[in-house]
Design a protein around this motif. Sequence first.
Motif, short mmCIF file in Angstrom:
data_model
loop_
_atom_site.label_atom_id
_atom_site.label_comp_id
_atom_site.label_asym_id
_atom_site.label_seq_id
_atom_site.Cartn_x
_atom_site.Cartn_y
_atom_site.Cartn_z
N PRO A 63 14.04 -2.34 -8.89
CA PRO A 63 13.15 -1.21 -9.18
C PRO A 63 11.68 -1.62 -9.28
O PRO A 63 10.80 -0.88 -8.83
N GLY A 64 11.41 -2.79 -9.85
CA GLY A 64 10.03 -3.23 -10.00
C GLY A 64 9.30 -3.39 -8.68
O GLY A 64 8.08 -3.18 -8.60
N PHE A 65 10.02 -3.76 -7.63
CA PHE A 65 9.42 -3.89 -6.30
C PHE A 65 9.42 -2.55 -5.57
O PHE A 65 8.39 -2.07 -5.09
N THR A 66 10.59 -1.92 -5.49
CA THR A 66 10.75 -0.76 -4.64
C THR A 66 10.01 0.47 -5.17
O THR A 66 9.36 1.19 -4.41
N LEU A 67 10.08 0.73 -6.46
CA LEU A 67 9.38 1.89 -7.01
C LEU A 67 7.87 1.73 -6.94
O LEU A 67 7.14 2.70 -6.74
N ALA A 68 7.38 0.49 -7.07
CA ALA A 68 5.95 0.25 -6.88
C ALA A 68 5.56 0.52 -5.44
O ALA A 68 4.49 1.08 -5.15
N ALA A 69 6.43 0.12 -4.49
CA ALA A 69 6.15 0.38 -3.08
C ALA A 69 6.14 1.87 -2.77
O ALA A 69 5.29 2.36 -2.02
N VAL A 70 7.10 2.61 -3.35
CA VAL A 70 7.15 4.06 -3.12
C VAL A 70 5.88 4.72 -3.63
O VAL A 70 5.35 5.66 -3.01
N GLN A 71 5.36 4.24 -4.74
CA GLN A 71 4.18 4.85 -5.34
C GLN A 71 2.92 4.62 -4.51
O GLN A 71 2.06 5.50 -4.41
N HIS A 72 2.83 3.44 -3.86
CA HIS A 72 1.57 3.06 -3.22
C HIS A 72 1.62 3.03 -1.69
O HIS A 72 0.55 3.12 -1.06
N LEU A 73 2.79 2.86 -1.09
CA LEU A 73 2.87 2.60 0.35
C LEU A 73 3.55 3.75 1.08
O LEU A 73 4.65 4.18 0.70
N VAL A 74 2.91 4.22 2.14
CA VAL A 74 3.43 5.35 2.90
C VAL A 74 4.78 5.02 3.54
O VAL A 74 5.67 5.87 3.61
N ALA A 75 4.96 3.78 3.98
CA ALA A 75 6.17 3.40 4.71
C ALA A 75 7.44 3.58 3.89
O ALA A 75 8.53 3.70 4.45
N PHE A 76 7.36 3.61 2.58
CA PHE A 76 8.53 3.68 1.72
C PHE A 76 8.86 5.09 1.26
O PHE A 76 9.91 5.31 0.67
N ARG A 77 8.00 6.05 1.48
CA ARG A 77 8.13 7.33 0.79
C ARG A 77 9.27 8.20 1.30
O ARG A 77 9.81 9.01 0.56
N ASP A 78 9.64 8.08 2.56
CA ASP A 78 10.72 8.90 3.09
C ASP A 78 12.01 8.12 3.28
O ASP A 78 12.96 8.63 3.87
N VAL A 79 12.04 6.89 2.78
CA VAL A 79 13.26 6.10 2.87
C VAL A 79 14.30 6.70 1.92
O VAL A 79 13.97 7.13 0.81
N VAL A 80 15.54 6.75 2.38
CA VAL A 80 16.61 7.27 1.53
C VAL A 80 17.43 6.13 0.96
O VAL A 80 17.50 5.04 1.54
#
Length: 380
Positions: A63-80
């Motif tokens: 969670p510490g890596f992935t949720l930070a990426a979702v918050q800041h990086l466009v590439a992660f936002r639509d990943v399921v």
Amino acid sequence: MALRGAPSGSTGGAALDVGYAPTQQSTGAITIEVRTLADCTDIADAWSQLAARALEPNPFFEPGFTLAAVQHLVAFRDVVAILAWQGGARDGQRRLVGLIPCFPRQGLFVPDALIGFSDRRIFNGAPLLDRQQAQAVIAAVLDPSRQRLIEGRGLVLRHVDLAGPLVSSLRQETQRDGLTVSVRPVLSAMGAVAPADSVETLREALALKGELTLVESRTQSGLRDAVEIILAMEASGPRAQAGAATLQDTREVGFLRAMTRGLSRVRQCRVALLMLDGQPIAGAIVIGRGPRGWLYLGAQEQAHSGLMPQRVLLAMMRQAAPSRTILLPGGLAASGTDAASLGDLHLSHGLARKPRDLAGRARAALRRSLFRLPRAGAAG
């Protein structure tokens, strides 16, 4: 993969329950749920517990890596994320036993496949599977008689350790469930690592210039300060001249700061500086815990670049923790020979693919074309 009529990129917090029929196991039923990663913040505790007991721990899907990426990086936002739950939600005994980040690939005349999410920032693509339930989770995701999510076959996991416990376990057990396993090695683009004797020569040459010390941050404030020093060091080097320094991208720097803070709270992040007479000349951010960590970002002062202080720093970090190997992004070890052999793992049912089946799948793919999830990982 298609979520039938479900909007992509939802941020409303509601799970997309696709109604899998449960697969009965001796310790309880397994049900499958699908959410965007952005909708997984409310299960962070269950997610962290799963990461701690995963068959193959992976800091890139913590969670510490992935949720930070979702918050800041466009590439992660639509990943399921495909979430596998065991037990009932009503009795309070539900437990997360699997989390597989993925994005879809669809074709008219080839079987649909779930493609494990990959990105240049992710060096290991192994999903988080409970070590006691890994086989059951894979069987539930791919079972064609029960699933309601994918009208196709196959799960492709990108850039996993082919000698790791995940691949070894699946190779041993999938045949009994009618699944087939195939692997495709990925050639590393990294160059050869300098031998230990040459690194020691570099260290001795640096020591002639002053006192060399290794400093590793142990507190949140110390880690934050060390991260800023590394970012500034990188921004004064050739990456900045090429416009690729982290500080030159507001999204990247925001992600890096949040990610290092989040992973350090669960002791999944090491930040070290190499000091020459009290002045930093190299820095490294290593993520991961246990026998292997990954060099996420390294930098060195240009004034000393001829003596490669970053390589000296990594060698000193290895000496400080000899039981832990530091891997470079391509899987090579920063020192020693304990490299990771990375490749793509394809899991599928060994079903016949008749022309009639392929034609029917082509018609189904056309019908679902309006509901495809956008591809993730292309930019940002």
